[in-house]
Design a protein around this motif. Structure first.
Motif, PDB file in Angstrom:
ATOM      1  N   LEU A 115       0.833  -1.199   0.000  1.00  0.00           N
ATOM      2  CA  LEU A 115       0.000   0.000   0.000  1.00  0.00           C
ATOM      3  C   LEU A 115       0.866   1.247   0.000  1.00  0.00           C
ATOM      4  O   LEU A 115       1.996   1.227   0.482  1.00  0.00           O
ATOM      5  CB  LEU A 115      -0.918  -0.006   1.227  1.00  0.00           C
ATOM      6  N   PRO A 116       0.313   2.341  -0.526  1.00  0.00           N
ATOM      7  CA  PRO A 116       1.086   3.584  -0.481  1.00  0.00           C
ATOM      8  C   PRO A 116       1.319   3.983   0.976  1.00  0.00           C
ATOM      9  O   PRO A 116       0.488   3.707   1.842  1.00  0.00           O
ATOM     10  CB  PRO A 116       0.189   4.599  -1.189  1.00  0.00           C
ATOM     11  N   PRO A 117       2.462   4.607   1.255  1.00  0.00           N
ATOM     12  CA  PRO A 117       2.737   5.010   2.631  1.00  0.00           C
ATOM     13  C   PRO A 117       1.676   5.995   3.132  1.00  0.00           C
ATOM     14  O   PRO A 117       1.234   6.861   2.400  1.00  0.00           O
ATOM     15  CB  PRO A 117       4.103   5.691   2.571  1.00  0.00           C
ATOM     16  N   VAL A 118       1.290   5.788   4.363  1.00  0.00           N
ATOM     17  CA  VAL A 118       0.331   6.698   4.998  1.00  0.00           C
ATOM     18  C   VAL A 118       0.961   7.197   6.286  1.00  0.00           C
ATOM     19  O   VAL A 118       1.629   6.453   6.982  1.00  0.00           O
ATOM     20  CB  VAL A 118      -1.033   6.026   5.292  1.00  0.00           C
ATOM     21  N   GLY A 119       0.750   8.456   6.574  1.00  0.00           N
ATOM     22  CA  GLY A 119       1.290   9.028   7.807  1.00  0.00           C
ATOM     23  C   GLY A 119       0.376   8.766   8.976  1.00  0.00           C
ATOM     24  O   GLY A 119      -0.756   8.329   8.823  1.00  0.00           O
ATOM     25  N   ARG A 120       0.889   9.022  10.138  1.00  0.00           N
ATOM     26  CA  ARG A 120       0.075   8.851  11.344  1.00  0.00           C
ATOM     27  C   ARG A 120      -0.909   9.995  11.514  1.00  0.00           C
ATOM     28  O   ARG A 120      -1.806   9.909  12.334  1.00  0.00           O
ATOM     29  CB  ARG A 120       0.974   8.746  12.565  1.00  0.00           C
ATOM     30  N   ARG A 121      -0.769  11.058  10.704  1.00  0.00           N
ATOM     31  CA  ARG A 121      -1.668  12.197  10.797  1.00  0.00           C
ATOM     32  C   ARG A 121      -3.113  11.736  10.649  1.00  0.00           C
ATOM     33  O   ARG A 121      -3.445  10.957   9.789  1.00  0.00           O
ATOM     34  CB  ARG A 121      -1.335  13.215   9.696  1.00  0.00           C
ATOM     35  N   GLY A 122      -3.944  12.178  11.537  1.00  0.00           N
ATOM     36  CA  GLY A 122      -5.359  11.863  11.424  1.00  0.00           C
ATOM     37  C   GLY A 122      -5.760  10.554  12.058  1.00  0.00           C
ATOM     38  O   GLY A 122      -6.903  10.160  11.960  1.00  0.00           O
ATOM     39  N   LEU A 123      -4.835   9.869  12.732  1.00  0.00           N
ATOM     40  CA  LEU A 123      -5.212   8.594  13.329  1.00  0.00           C
ATOM     41  C   LEU A 123      -6.295   8.768  14.386  1.00  0.00           C
ATOM     42  O   LEU A 123      -7.117   7.890  14.581  1.00  0.00           O
ATOM     43  CB  LEU A 123      -3.998   7.902  13.948  1.00  0.00           C
ATOM     44  N   ASP A 124      -6.291   9.882  15.059  1.00  0.00           N
ATOM     45  CA  ASP A 124      -7.331  10.149  16.052  1.00  0.00           C
ATOM     46  C   ASP A 124      -8.301  11.204  15.558  1.00  0.00           C
ATOM     47  O   ASP A 124      -9.092  11.740  16.317  1.00  0.00           O
ATOM     48  CB  ASP A 124      -6.699  10.614  17.365  1.00  0.00           C
ATOM     49  N   ASP A 125      -8.250  11.473  14.276  1.00  0.00           N
ATOM     50  CA  ASP A 125      -9.067  12.527  13.677  1.00  0.00           C
ATOM     51  C   ASP A 125     -10.487  12.027  13.453  1.00  0.00           C
ATOM     52  O   ASP A 125     -10.699  11.068  12.744  1.00  0.00           O
ATOM     53  CB  ASP A 125      -8.440  12.953  12.343  1.00  0.00           C
ATOM     54  N   ASP A 126     -11.444  12.648  14.083  1.00  0.00           N
ATOM     55  CA  ASP A 126     -12.854  12.291  13.893  1.00  0.00           C
ATOM     56  C   ASP A 126     -13.564  13.356  13.086  1.00  0.00           C
ATOM     57  O   ASP A 126     -14.761  13.585  13.251  1.00  0.00           O
ATOM     58  CB  ASP A 126     -13.559  12.126  15.248  1.00  0.00           C
ATOM     59  N   SER A 127     -12.856  13.989  12.173  1.00  0.00           N
ATOM     60  CA  SER A 127     -13.459  15.058  11.385  1.00  0.00           C
ATOM     61  C   SER A 127     -14.532  14.505  10.455  1.00  0.00           C
ATOM     62  O   SER A 127     -14.597  13.317  10.188  1.00  0.00           O
ATOM     63  CB  SER A 127     -12.386  15.797  10.583  1.00  0.00           C
ATOM     64  N   ASP A 128     -15.347  15.394   9.940  1.00  0.00           N
ATOM     65  CA  ASP A 128     -16.472  14.993   9.099  1.00  0.00           C
ATOM     66  C   ASP A 128     -16.053  14.401   7.768  1.00  0.00           C
ATOM     67  O   ASP A 128     -16.815  13.690   7.137  1.00  0.00           O
ATOM     68  CB  ASP A 128     -17.397  16.190   8.842  1.00  0.00           C
ATOM     69  N   ASP A 129     -14.828  14.662   7.298  1.00  0.00           N
ATOM     70  CA  ASP A 129     -14.425  14.150   5.996  1.00  0.00           C
ATOM     71  C   ASP A 129     -13.797  12.759   6.071  1.00  0.00           C
ATOM     72  O   ASP A 129     -13.394  12.197   5.067  1.00  0.00           O
ATOM     73  CB  ASP A 129     -13.469  15.117   5.283  1.00  0.00           C
ATOM     74  N   THR A 130     -13.694  12.166   7.267  1.00  0.00           N
ATOM     75  CA  THR A 130     -13.187  10.812   7.422  1.00  0.00           C
ATOM     76  C   THR A 130     -14.369   9.866   7.546  1.00  0.00           C
ATOM     77  O   THR A 130     -15.241  10.068   8.380  1.00  0.00           O
ATOM     78  CB  THR A 130     -12.308  10.707   8.692  1.00  0.00           C
ATOM     79  N   PRO A 131     -14.428   8.811   6.702  1.00  0.00           N
ATOM     80  CA  PRO A 131     -15.525   7.853   6.811  1.00  0.00           C
ATOM     81  C   PRO A 131     -15.587   7.253   8.207  1.00  0.00           C
ATOM     82  O   PRO A 131     -14.570   7.162   8.907  1.00  0.00           O
ATOM     83  CB  PRO A 131     -15.164   6.781   5.772  1.00  0.00           C
ATOM     84  N   ALA A 132     -16.777   6.811   8.602  1.00  0.00           N
ATOM     85  CA  ALA A 132     -16.993   6.281   9.944  1.00  0.00           C
ATOM     86  C   ALA A 132     -16.025   5.151  10.267  1.00  0.00           C
ATOM     87  O   ALA A 132     -15.570   5.013  11.391  1.00  0.00           O
ATOM     88  CB  ALA A 132     -18.428   5.796  10.089  1.00  0.00           C
ATOM     89  N   GLY A 133     -15.692   4.329   9.293  1.00  0.00           N
ATOM     90  CA  GLY A 133     -14.806   3.206   9.529  1.00  0.00           C
ATOM     91  C   GLY A 133     -13.347   3.536   9.308  1.00  0.00           C
ATOM     92  O   GLY A 133     -12.518   2.654   9.272  1.00  0.00           O
ATOM     93  N   GLY A 134     -12.996   4.777   9.163  1.00  0.00           N
ATOM     94  CA  GLY A 134     -11.617   5.138   8.894  1.00  0.00           C
ATOM     95  C   GLY A 134     -11.409   5.391   7.412  1.00  0.00           C
ATOM     96  O   GLY A 134     -12.340   5.371   6.613  1.00  0.00           O
TER      97      GLY A 134
END
Length: 161
Positions: A90-109
Motif C-alpha cells: 500500500l502507499p505510505p500513509v502518515g500517522r496524521r489523522g489517526l485520532d481525527d474524527d473530522s467529518d471528511d473521514t468515513p466512519a470506519g476510517g
C-alpha cells in the motif's frame, strides 16, 4: 484477538471457498502464493481482525503483483497482522489523522489501496466504499455482500458455518 481469513477461487467459471490459517502467513508474498495455489485463474482473500477492518487481496493469472485493499489505514499502526500483510503493498500513509474524527473521514476510517479490485465481480469502487462505511456492517457482512455480488455466497457460507 480474533483473526479470520477466507478465500474464494474461480477456475473455469466455478467457484471454490477456502479457509486460510493466518498463523503460517508471514507476509503478502506468502499469501499471494497460497492464493495462486487455490486458483491459477482468480483468487480473492478476505482478512478480518476483531471486526475492526477488512483486508482484501486479489491475484489472477500470471500477474505477479497482488491487488490489495484495506478498509482502514489506521490499522497499519495498530495491528501487527495488518502491517505484516498489507503495509508493503500500500502507499505510505502518515500517522496524521489517526485520532481525527473530522467529518471528511468515513466512519470506519480511511480506506487505502485498489478500490476497483472487485469491479468485474460485481462490487465497483463506489459500492465497496458504501459497504465499508455503512454503519452497523461488520467485515463479515461486507464479505457476504461481496460474495453475493460475485455469485459465490453459498459456497463461502459453507466454510463459515
Amino acid at each position: 484477538m480474533t483473526q479470520k481469513a477466507s478465500a474464494i477461487g474461480r477456475i473455469r467459471g466455478r467457484w471454490s471457498a477456502h479457509e486460510i490459517d493466518l498463523d503460517n502467513i508471514d507476509d503478502l508474498d506468502i499469501l499471494a502464493e497460497l492464493l495462486h495455489d487455490i486458483s491459477p485463474e482468480l483468487a480473492v482473500a478476505f482478512v478480518e481482525e476483531d471486526d475492526e477492518y477488512l483486508g482484501i487481496v486479489r491475484v489472477e493469472g500470471d500477474i505477479s503483483d497482488p491487488r490489495v485493499f484495506l478498509s482502514d489505514h489506521r490499522v497499519l499502526f495498530t495491528s501487527a497482522l495488518a502491517d505484516r500483510l498489507f503495509a508493503s503493498a500500500l502507499p505510505p500513509v502518515g500517522r496524521r489523522g489517526l485520532d481525527d474524527d473530522s467529518d471528511d473521514t468515513p466512519a470506519g476510517g480511511q480506506p487505502v489501496g485498489d478500490l476497483d479490485l472487485l469491479a468485474d465481480l460485481g462490487t465497483d469502487a463506489d459500492t465497496l466504499l458504501e459497504l465499508i462505511t455503512e454503519e452497523g456492517l461488520l467485515p463479515a457482512d461486507v464479505v457476504t455482500a461481496i460474495s453475493e455480488r460475485a455469485g459465490c455466497a453459498d459456497i463461502l457460507d459453507e466454510i463459515g458455518s
